[in-house]
Design a protein around this motif. Sequence first.
Motif, PDB file in Angstrom:
ATOM      1  N   UNK A 270      -4.016   3.375  -3.262  1.00  8.72           N
ATOM      2  CA  UNK A 270      -2.970   3.070  -4.231  1.00  8.72           C
ATOM      3  C   UNK A 270      -2.019   2.048  -3.611  1.00  8.72           C
TER       4      UNK A 270
ATOM      5  N   UNK B 266      -6.237  11.368  -6.596  1.00 10.18           N
ATOM      6  CA  UNK B 266      -5.037  10.596  -6.235  1.00 10.18           C
ATOM      7  C   UNK B 266      -4.257  10.205  -7.489  1.00 10.18           C
TER       8      UNK B 266
ATOM      9  N   UNK C 115      -9.579  23.490  -1.936  1.00  9.71           N
ATOM     10  CA  UNK C 115      -9.891  22.409  -1.007  1.00  9.71           C
ATOM     11  C   UNK C 115     -11.118  22.814  -0.207  1.00  9.71           C
TER      12      UNK C 115
ATOM     13  N   UNK D  60     -11.057  17.711  -2.604  1.00 11.74           N
ATOM     14  CA  UNK D  60     -10.467  18.542  -3.644  1.00 11.74           C
ATOM     15  C   UNK D  60     -11.589  19.071  -4.533  1.00 11.74           C
TER      16      UNK D  60
ATOM     17  N   UNK E  49       1.927  15.968 -14.029  1.00 10.92           N
ATOM     18  CA  UNK E  49       1.157  16.806 -13.108  1.00 10.92           C
ATOM     19  C   UNK E  49       1.114  18.260 -13.565  1.00 10.92           C
TER      20      UNK E  49
ATOM     21  N   UNK F 202     -12.055  18.408   3.424  1.00 12.72           N
ATOM     22  CA  UNK F 202     -10.759  18.068   2.824  1.00 12.72           C
ATOM     23  C   UNK F 202     -10.884  17.666   1.364  1.00 12.72           C
TER      24      UNK F 202
ATOM     25  N   UNK G 274       0.838  -1.204   0.000  1.00 11.51           N
ATOM     26  CA  UNK G 274       0.000   0.000   0.000  1.00 11.51           C
ATOM     27  C   UNK G 274       0.865   1.243   0.000  1.00 11.51           C
ATOM     28  N   UNK G 275       0.452   2.223  -0.799  1.00 11.82           N
ATOM     29  CA  UNK G 275       1.294   3.396  -1.023  1.00 11.82           C
ATOM     30  C   UNK G 275       0.401   4.635  -1.067  1.00 11.82           C
ATOM     31  N   UNK G 276      -0.123   4.985   0.090  1.00 17.91           N
ATOM     32  CA  UNK G 276      -1.015   6.138   0.119  1.00 17.91           C
ATOM     33  C   UNK G 276      -2.451   5.705  -0.023  1.00 17.91           C
ATOM     34  N   UNK G 277      -3.285   6.667  -0.354  1.00 10.22           N
ATOM     35  CA  UNK G 277      -4.730   6.481  -0.307  1.00 10.22           C
ATOM     36  C   UNK G 277      -5.222   5.764  -1.562  1.00 10.22           C
TER      37      UNK G 277
ATOM     38  N   UNK H  19      -2.558  13.550  -8.985  1.00  9.91           N
ATOM     39  CA  UNK H  19      -1.611  14.317  -8.163  1.00  9.91           C
ATOM     40  C   UNK H  19      -0.595  13.398  -7.501  1.00  9.91           C
ATOM     41  N   UNK H  20       0.647  13.561  -7.802  1.00  8.98           N
ATOM     42  CA  UNK H  20       1.751  12.823  -7.148  1.00  8.98           C
ATOM     43  C   UNK H  20       1.721  11.313  -7.414  1.00  8.98           C
TER      44      UNK H  20
ATOM     45  N   UNK I 290      -9.064  25.281  -8.741  1.00  8.04           N
ATOM     46  CA  UNK I 290      -8.736  24.191  -7.821  1.00  8.04           C
ATOM     47  C   UNK I 290      -8.661  24.736  -6.401  1.00  8.04           C
TER      48      UNK I 290
END
Lengths: 652, 652
Positions: free
Chosen positions: B58, B143, B641, B648, B120, B646, B53-56, B146-147, B639
């Motif tokens: 992903x 997700x 928040x 986007x 990006x 929270x 797992x690598x973040x939300x 971005x990044x 864009x």
Amino acid sequence: MTSLNALGYPKLACKTPVPSDIEVSQQIVKEVGLLPIAEVGKQVGLTDDEVIQWGIAKAKVPLSARESRKDQPNGNYVVVTGINPTPLGEGKSTTTIGLAQGLGAILGKKTIACIRQPSQGPTFGIKGGAAGGGYAQVVPMEEFNLHLTGDIHAVTAANNLLAAALETRMFHEASQSDEALFRRLCPDGKDVSPVMKRRLKKLGIDPDKNPSDFTAEEKSAFARLDIDPSAVTWQRVLDTCDRHLRCLTVGQGSKETVKSKEKEGERLQHDRQTGFDITVASEVMAVLALSKDLADMREKLGAMVVGYSRAGTPVTADDLGCGGALTVLMKDAIMPTLMQTVERTPVMVHAGPFANIATGNSSIVADEIALKLVGKDGYCVTEAGFGADIGMEKFFNIKCRYSGLKPKAAVIVATVRALKMHGGGPPVSAGKPLQKEYTEENVELLAKGCCNLQKHIENAKKFGVNVVVAVNKFKTDTDKEIETVKEASMAAGAFDAVLSNHWAEGGAGAENLAKAVVAACKACDDEAFKFLYDVNKSIKEKVEIISKEIYGADGVDFSELANKQVMQYEKSGFGNLPICIAKTQYSFSCDPSAKGVPTGHRITVREIRSCAGAGFLYPICGDIMTIPGLPTRPGFYDVDVDLETGDVLGLF
Amino acid sequence: MTSLNALGYPKLACKTPVPSDIEVSQQIVKEVGLLPIAEVGKQVGLTDDEVIQWGIAKAKVPLSARESRKDQPNGNYVVVTGINPTPLGEGKSTTTIGLAQGLGAILGKKTIACIRQPSQGPTFGIKGGAAGGGYAQVVPMEEFNLHLTGDIHAVTAANNLLAAALETRMFHEASQSDEALFRRLCPDGKDVSPVMKRRLKKLGIDPDKNPSDFTAEEKSAFARLDIDPSAVTWQRVLDTCDRHLRCLTVGQGSKETVKSKEKEGERLQHDRQTGFDITVASEVMAVLALSKDLADMREKLGAMVVGYSRAGTPVTADDLGCGGALTVLMKDAIMPTLMQTVERTPVMVHAGPFANIATGNSSIVADEIALKLVGKDGYCVTEAGFGADIGMEKFFNIKCRYSGLKPKAAVIVATVRALKMHGGGPPVSAGKPLQKEYTEENVELLAKGCCNLQKHIENAKKFGVNVVVAVNKFKTDTDKEIETVKEASMAAGAFDAVLSNHWAEGGAGAENLAKAVVAACKACDDEAFKFLYDVNKSIKEKVEIISKEIYGADGVDFSELANKQVMQYEKSGFGNLPICIAKTQYSFSCDPSAKGVPTGHRITVREIRSCAGAGFLYPICGDIMTIPGLPTRPGFYDVDVDLETGDVLGLF
């Protein structure tokens, strides 16, 4: 099988001599094994939902972990700082990690170490670990030192989006009429976006007014930022040691030209001299370190000043329409990263602002989360960068002021080596062998240099915290030398002074230090903490208080430019920001070669820059380099991958 | 509760009209809910250890997932490509995702979609999603956009470390004697590192010889790369649309000076004109896309050429001592990222090289892993960027050549809109309303434009695969128009031609397309796939074959510079690399305004650049822009928040 101590932490089988940092890290990962990161979180009560795994042995902790515990008491807040160091560093990070291992794995106190994320650039330049070292480090160290969870990359992206927005806006303003600019910013059928409403409010224009009803003056005021090219303060950034980017001219492409206003048919190059900084020097990083939550970060990012208009008005990220997008780029970065020490105790890694032009302290949110998680009887051990004259002073006066948190103890790290240098020992420099003054007993030299430590102790006590001196042990130190440092510390009013051998022995080596810190926190009056100055004093008064009280200077001289800037900032409403002095870490004064406790010196403020978004002003006192270079044989020559195992080789 | 279909996938409650991409994504996340990413992996047999797992929402999939299944049969390999598009795009990514949803969630076939990671930079510039769109997209789209898992940031870091190493080496060579350079590169007591041994081998010096025994000639050959400043080919990169970085002069700082050799006491500025590209244009990205494994990536990164010596020898990353460090920076990036579609089917996102100066195809390793995971009866649906004349040709001739994988079917995406444009319709441009030719039935115009599609079908068949035409449905398309496209497709030899409505209906809208693809794969002879050219032909012959066979050109004209480069590359041993032509995607020819099927045209090769590490040569045919600009009102204005939730806001 790894054998565990009575508290359930692994017993370290420390090797002698201590191998390189990466070898220790890989030994721990392979022989001891890492705790799954969710289990590390459970040690301090984090639920599965509060540990978002983010790559190999790393996780991010959402800010909700703080919100949901907001009615619980905070733990004991301890800052680790140091004397003015040699260029080799005296082991602040290593002591921070070692102390946390001692408190957690040996004494069984709930403890979280909070440290900065290192810049990746220097990792490949001049070597030097940032994850601690020896048996007091964060593992896996290659995960810690490379990319981590992408926060620095997010800062790069945000900083440079703003730079591109600024440069392109200047370009478009140079080639378009007010009317054309306005038409493109507010095309028919397109809503006025929230960030545009912020600018309209600032200009005193009703944000709900239909753009088609704007007067020509309103259109012009809204659409033309009229940035003065000579008053641009925003730089681009890269997390790379690329000295040739320090000063450069951009905009030399054949398409980056604008019509001449003087000469019909002629086109002028839209170029400009500017520079890059290393990413951790970006104000975006300073914002990350000082933000309280997402909403606060949104305001701070939007308020960052990129330059001034020809009329002298500050132009902000929100004026450029960027504040929201910057926040979106930083929305994951605001969550601290959870990792573990070699003894499986939790560490939070978060933010890494420069210690001279910024605060040099890890983030407020990481400390806040840690203090809630460890609870009343627990410890949050946080590190302040550079020497205590800079890092600790900024920790108290800036970071604690914004967070409202009250520290109970300061640990000042000292080494016999650095104190001998302050006593008049020969210069110490990276890559060269140490002279015999440093490798043989020399109590006289050492005793002379203890004044540096004593002044830092006195400074720390001005803030109302208890001071524990940690003598970071080197194998050449003698008993007599250690005793000398302890005596000098107690004479200067330290609560305690303790030898610590965490580098070679891990938490066990820091047991006495940990006990001293526990006692210092217990003895500290909760209400004793105080700031050194009132932010509502004038800019000059604040600089003078720090210079006299902390640096021992006779006074401060402001250049003509600095005087002008003081007036400009007071006019712009930045006069009541705290002060973040940019100066050398190698001396109390601005002269890096002035060792011990210099007296009779004055502080010269060449200019004063602002981080109006992050919330401080930084007077420049001395040469500050914001992008390091690479040596002829940089560290990267030794870095490689074992193609069989995938192991990283040669990284420190 | 989300209701599931008989196969266990969620039934989509598609809204009409289809909301914006981010609204659909957030609707799915909130109303349908995401599958935990480990569960997504389980659908295709990934174990818990194979889903990092690598973040939300992903995860990264290690290459061991391929190794441990190496004896299992591959699934069916399907490439999605398109006709020459309008500037609005015709929905290749959306069709890739929609088709995978149809195959997986509706037909119940094990299916993985493989797509590129978007840059990006443009996300904040001119809008346009990259995660698919409508009800055929990857979620959460913010997700995705971005990044992601930091791969592009890793490419930036690696590319720029090499740039800094190059620039600093030139600087050090300009100011140091051979002897001094050598002493610093090989200081006493320091091992000759593995990367240095590579250079010694290349120079014919025994890599195990003690450096102190080197002759003066050996020292000089080893230490002085003698890079010709006018022959530097390596640029810096940023993932930001910053047009003012296209051309700039670096090295203007007061410390970036070297002693003049002519005039005693004088110092010369060590400056140089160079440029930045957007990160996805970096050769490091091309390497990522074409590497087979970590060891192969190590070789490719080390072999990247940064420029030429004054004697005309290529200088590589390994010559600069960087190959190992670059690999370490890219060690996580080599693992594909796993995400999910709105219907919870698995997607692998990996690499995003430019489609003109590079291959425009996602990575080999992602496709290889996907083919093993889906197995004999499953499908890997992979996307090729740009029109089929570029993306598909490079997919077959470069990507499949390096991977050895054999595709069975090509899906060519066509829209009535783009075909009308090829038939002579008025220009279509972003941000302007479509003219009535496009919004009303016009069979005549459409029929005239179908030649563009037909030529792409014929081209695809030259490689021995079956062709399925996917008519990506727009709501203004009429039955008669759809029928016209189908008939033209079948007349040109398509295996099938199918209307697909995945954007509005998700997988259900692509059911017929999915069935046609299944049939096309079943009907394909496993051994039918072939390349268009033999790589051992001369560089010019290869360019001519592509130009004549694929672009329908009469011939190729090489500039004087290109002729010189052909000789240089053949001398340097790069002559047998495949060819990656950089030209417009808007036409078969090099003239973007030449619609339909231009004939009688010639291809002009202005210059030929090399990606010797990634493994191809790229002739430049036309204006290629490698760093986009920002409009006056860039996408970032919208864009923001939601500070309560929270969420986007405003991202597409």
